[in-house]
Scaffold this active site. Structure first.
Site, PDB file in Angstrom:
ATOM      1  CD  GLU A  94      42.147 -17.301  -5.812  1.00 26.32           C
ATOM      2  OE1 GLU A  94      41.108 -16.811  -5.344  1.00 26.32           O
ATOM      3  OE2 GLU A  94      42.668 -16.902  -6.871  1.00 26.32           O
ATOM      4  CG  ASN A  99      35.735 -15.752  -7.794  1.00 20.10           C
ATOM      5  OD1 ASN A  99      35.362 -15.195  -6.757  1.00 20.10           O
ATOM      6  ND2 ASN A  99      36.720 -16.631  -7.824  1.00 20.10           N
ATOM      7  CD1 TRP A 100      32.713  -9.931  -8.979  1.00 17.80           C
ATOM      8  CD2 TRP A 100      31.802  -8.527  -7.502  1.00 17.80           C
ATOM      9  NE1 TRP A 100      31.713  -9.233  -9.627  1.00 17.80           N
ATOM     10  CE2 TRP A 100      31.137  -8.361  -8.738  1.00 17.80           C
ATOM     11  CE3 TRP A 100      31.392  -7.751  -6.419  1.00 17.80           C
ATOM     12  CZ2 TRP A 100      30.085  -7.459  -8.922  1.00 17.80           C
ATOM     13  CZ3 TRP A 100      30.343  -6.849  -6.585  1.00 17.80           C
ATOM     14  CH2 TRP A 100      29.711  -6.703  -7.832  1.00 17.80           C
ATOM     15  CE  LYS A 101      39.860 -14.828  -8.144  1.00 15.79           C
ATOM     16  NZ  LYS A 101      41.138 -15.318  -8.572  1.00 15.79           N
ATOM     17  N   GLY A 133      37.793 -13.845 -12.852  1.00 17.42           N
ATOM     18  CA  GLY A 133      38.224 -13.232 -11.606  1.00 17.42           C
ATOM     19  C   GLY A 133      38.535 -11.757 -11.814  1.00 17.42           C
ATOM     20  N   GLY A 134      39.806 -11.440 -12.035  1.00 14.30           N
ATOM     21  CA  GLY A 134      40.272 -10.049 -12.114  1.00 14.30           C
ATOM     22  C   GLY A 134      39.438  -9.173 -13.038  1.00 14.30           C
ATOM     23  CG  HIS A 180      38.453 -20.491  -6.626  1.00 15.98           C
ATOM     24  ND1 HIS A 180      39.770 -20.164  -6.414  1.00 15.98           N
ATOM     25  CD2 HIS A 180      38.080 -19.850  -7.758  1.00 15.98           C
ATOM     26  CE1 HIS A 180      40.171 -19.341  -7.386  1.00 15.98           C
ATOM     27  NE2 HIS A 180      39.162 -19.139  -8.215  1.00 15.98           N
ATOM     28  CB  SER A 236      44.551 -15.078 -17.411  1.00 10.58           C
ATOM     29  OG  SER A 236      45.347 -15.021 -16.232  1.00 10.58           O
ATOM     30  CD  GLU A 278      38.618 -20.961 -12.075  1.00  5.72           C
ATOM     31  OE1 GLU A 278      38.379 -19.876 -12.602  1.00  5.72           O
ATOM     32  OE2 GLU A 278      38.712 -21.105 -10.847  1.00  5.72           O
ATOM     33  N   GLY A 317      44.887 -15.493 -12.292  1.00  9.31           N
ATOM     34  CA  GLY A 317      45.455 -14.245 -11.793  1.00  9.31           C
ATOM     35  C   GLY A 317      46.859 -13.960 -12.286  1.00  9.31           C
TER      36      GLY A 317
HETATM   37  P1  PGA Z   1      41.381 -14.666 -13.004  1.00 12.41           P
HETATM   38  O1  PGA Z   1      40.702 -15.605 -11.896  1.00 12.41           O
HETATM   39  O2  PGA Z   1      40.345 -14.403 -14.063  1.00 12.41           O
HETATM   40  O3  PGA Z   1      41.780 -13.425 -12.257  1.00 12.41           O
HETATM   41  O4  PGA Z   1      42.553 -15.409 -13.545  1.00 12.41           O
HETATM   42  C1  PGA Z   1      39.842 -16.657 -12.250  1.00 12.41           C
HETATM   43  C2  PGA Z   1      39.329 -17.317 -10.997  1.00 12.41           C
HETATM   44  O5  PGA Z   1      40.030 -17.336  -9.987  1.00 12.41           O
HETATM   45  O6  PGA Z   1      38.207 -17.830 -10.970  1.00 12.41           O
END
Ligand code: PGA
Length: 274
Positions: free
Chosen positions: A120, A31-33, A257-258, A118, A236, A190, A196
């Site tokens: 976010e 997930n590149w956000k 994500g990251g 998600h 994470s 999640e 994050g």
């Molecule tokens: P993260 O994000 O790996 O940066 O914790 C995961 C996500 O938001 O899907």
């Protein structure tokens, strides 16, 4: 139906091929956000193809860049085994919804998957269980494979409400969904406090929640259907903890994500998932 997708990615090839409890095909999703402009995204996609090419048949790898990068990235991915996903979609096919994008539009850009709900989006953009459910229905209707996100906050965990919150989100998202529509689904657990933050859940904690979700799915559908749904852990995930998560019975991959916006780290995680 998108012609590129029909030619290049027969969706049935990417469903879990076996339905036994431990035989689900691993699924690793990046997930590149809101990172990467189109040129950078194309560069990262190329780097991923060289880093994880040759893993065909072992696992499904999906990357979800920002909307404006979907088409150029698909041009790079179309002859590779890496699949494309979007990070969100609207539930209507078209209409006066300024700033929104429909499932048909992302399908036309070459997407096979779509991330829905998600945290976010729930936190910053008013996404609710009800909108996730509407989006899910629209995704199924059009033939996009959904990755539905659920997870509790730290306060909810501290209050002992993990099961109630997570299973409540799963139940609401799946309202009116029939067992026949389920193959190809993925659900990502999640925990919000792990996203994050660099503080992942422990693999034991995650497996505990995944097994609650699997049991819920057995009751909601049936054993065979529940065994087909891939349950991903997100929050994470890094190269040094990925294998620990992916070794658990009910953890069938990850939503990253990251660590997904650098080729080396995402490739290392994808390799841990096979
Ligand atoms: P993260 O994000 O790996 O940066 O914790 C995961 C996500 O938001 O899907």
């Amino acid at each position: 139906m998108n012609v590129w997708q029909a030619e290049s990615f027969p969706v049935s090839l990417h469903f879990p091929r076996k339905v036994g409890e431990s035989m689900r095909r691993p699924l690793i999703v990046g997930n590149w956000k809101m990172y990467k402009e189109p040129d950078e995204a194309v560069g990262l996609a190329r780097a991923l193809i060289s880093a994880i090419g040759g893993m065909e048949g072992e696992r499904d790898v999906v990357i979800c860049p920002p909307f404006v990068c979907l088409q150029p990235v698909f041009q790079v991915l179309r002859d590779s085994s890496i699949l494309l996903g979007a990070q969100n979609m609207h539930w209507e096919a078209e209409g006066a919804y300024t700033g929104e994008i429909s499932g048909a539009m992302i399908l036309t850009c070459g997407c096979t998957y779509v991330i829905l709900g998600h945290s976010e989006r729930r936190q910053h953009f008013g996404e609710t269980d009800a909108t996730v459910n509407r989006k899910l229905a629209a995704a199924l209707e059009i033939g996009l494979l959904p990755i539905i996100c659920v997870g509790e906050s730290l306060e909810q965990r501290r209050a002992g409400r993990v099961e109630e919150v997570v299973l409540g989100q799963v139940e609401a998202a799946l309202q009116s969904v029939a067992a026949k529509d389920v193959p190809g689904f993925a659900l990502a657990y999640e925990p919000i406090w792990a996203i994050g933050t660099g503080t992942a859940s422990s693999a034991d904690q995650a497996e505990e929640v995944h097994s609650l979700i699997r049991n819920f799915l057995r009751q909601r559908f049936d054993s065979k259907t529940a065994a087909q749904i891939r349950l991903l852990y997100g929050g994470s995930v890094k190269p040094d903890n990925a294998a620990d998560f992916f070794a658990r019975t009910n953890i069938d991959g990850g939503l990253i994500g990251g660590a997904s916006i650098q080729a080396e780290t995402f490739a290392a995680i994808a390799k841990a998932g096979g």
